[in-house]
Design an enzyme around this catalytic site. Structure first.
Site: not given
Ligand SMILES: Nc1nc(=O)c2c([nH]1)NC[C@@H]1CN(c3ccc(C(=O)N[C@@H](CCC(=O)O)C(=O)O)cc3)CN21
Ligand SMILES: O=c1ccn([C@H]2C[C@H](O)[C@@H](COP(=O)(O)O)O2)c(=O)[nH]1
Length: 276
Positions: A157, A180
């Site tokens: 990520c 997130d």
């Protein structure tokens, strides 16, 4: 007041008020009970943290700074891809029976490449350049290796760092394709801020700015009520942060070399579910 809190609240308000809901679309992530983990998302969020001004830890809820740094050192210093080398259990859901998360994160930073100054991995190349050619515009890492994507438990990520020296300041851009926000935004910001502090110290520089570029900044559906409550909480000044000044080699740092003082914060939100 902590500027990190202000950036976080503004980012969350932006997502909640103007974000796009993935409801009705096909999504990869699932909750532990098998339900699809939908999100509300904003594209292209950029947050700038001046590390001279403050250490950007959230005070809205405690950030587990030592656990976050332990994971960062697992990737950047141990260059490990095995959860048995990690002191937390945050990666367990993505590991195989041997504890491996595949050819992701630390594995990629341990791969050696040929550079003009010799054969070494991406981390050693960054350190070499910061010490020898600090005005280079090629001081970066990239772990998004397309050759190996099929052998990763989860595709990276936070996948690239670009370092840039201005005067005696070490600045950096963290590129992240997916974030997130509740689980890991401040977790990732704190990790990469500490990395900049550490690299600056061992390369004779001072920490400058961390620019965090997030392509898909999302709040998961089951996190929405938690975030709504969190961003209304009181905000406190950022904690004081120091590194043990005696450490001169990046590979000698441990989490014990991080000194956090006056970390005033709100209570922890317990049992935040993490989408798998
Ligand atoms: N959906 C999702 N969100 C993520 O943030 C995430 C993934 N998946 N997959 C891989 C990693 C694992 N990450 C995680 C997972 C859990 C915590 C977490 O629960 N942190 C706790 C403290 C953990 C501890 O101290 O041991 C916290 O309160 O911050 C943090 C990062 C970040 N990444
Ligand atoms: O350091 C990290 C690692 C992971 N994440 C989050 C971002 C997403 O919510 C998931 C990964 O799912 P993808 O479908 O691969 O995007 O993990 C994070 O925020 N920070």
């Amino acid at each position: 007041m902590s500027k990190a809190d202000v950036l976080f609240v503004n980012m969350c308000r932006g997502i909640l008020d103007h974000g796009f809901s993935t409801e009705g679309q096909q999504v990869r992530a699932k909750w532990a009970d098998g339900a699809p983990a939908h999100t509300i998302k904003n594209f292209g969020v950029v947050n700038r943290y001046d590390l001279q001004e403050e250490f950007p830890a959230l005070t809205l809820r405690p950030t587990a700074i030592k656990s976050a740094v332990d994971e960062m050192l697992w990737i950047w210093q141990k260059k490990s891809n095995n959860v048995n080398d990690l002191n937390s259990h945050i990666w367990d859901s993505w590991a195989d029976e041997t504890g491996s998360i595949g050819k992701a994160y630390g594995y990629q930073l341990g791969v050696k490449y040929r550079f003009a100054q010799g054969e070494m991995d991406q981390v050693d190349n960054v350190i070499w350049q910061l010490k020898n050619t600090p005005y280079s515009r090629r001081i970066m890492t990239n772990i998004y290796n397309f050759n190996d994507l099929m052998e990763m438990g989860l595709e990276p990520c936070a996948y690239s760092m670009t370092f840039n020296v201005t005067g005696d300041r070490l600045n950096a851009i963290l590129n992240q394709r997916s974030q997130d926000i509740l689980t890991a935004n401040n977790w990732n910001v704190v990790q990469y801020s500490v990395l900049v502090h550490m690299l600056a110290q061992v390369c004779g520089l001072v920490p400058g700015e961390l620019v965090h570029v997030i392509a898909d900044a999302h709040i998961y559906d089951r996190h929405v009520p938690i975030v709504e409550e969190l961003i209304e909480r009181p905000q406190y000044p950022a904690p004081k942060f120091r590194l043990n000044p005696d450490v001169k080699d990046f590979y000698d740092f441990t989490v014990d070399d991080i000194i956090i003082e006056d970390y005033q914060k709100n209570p922890q939100v317990k049992n935040i579910p993490v989408a798998i």
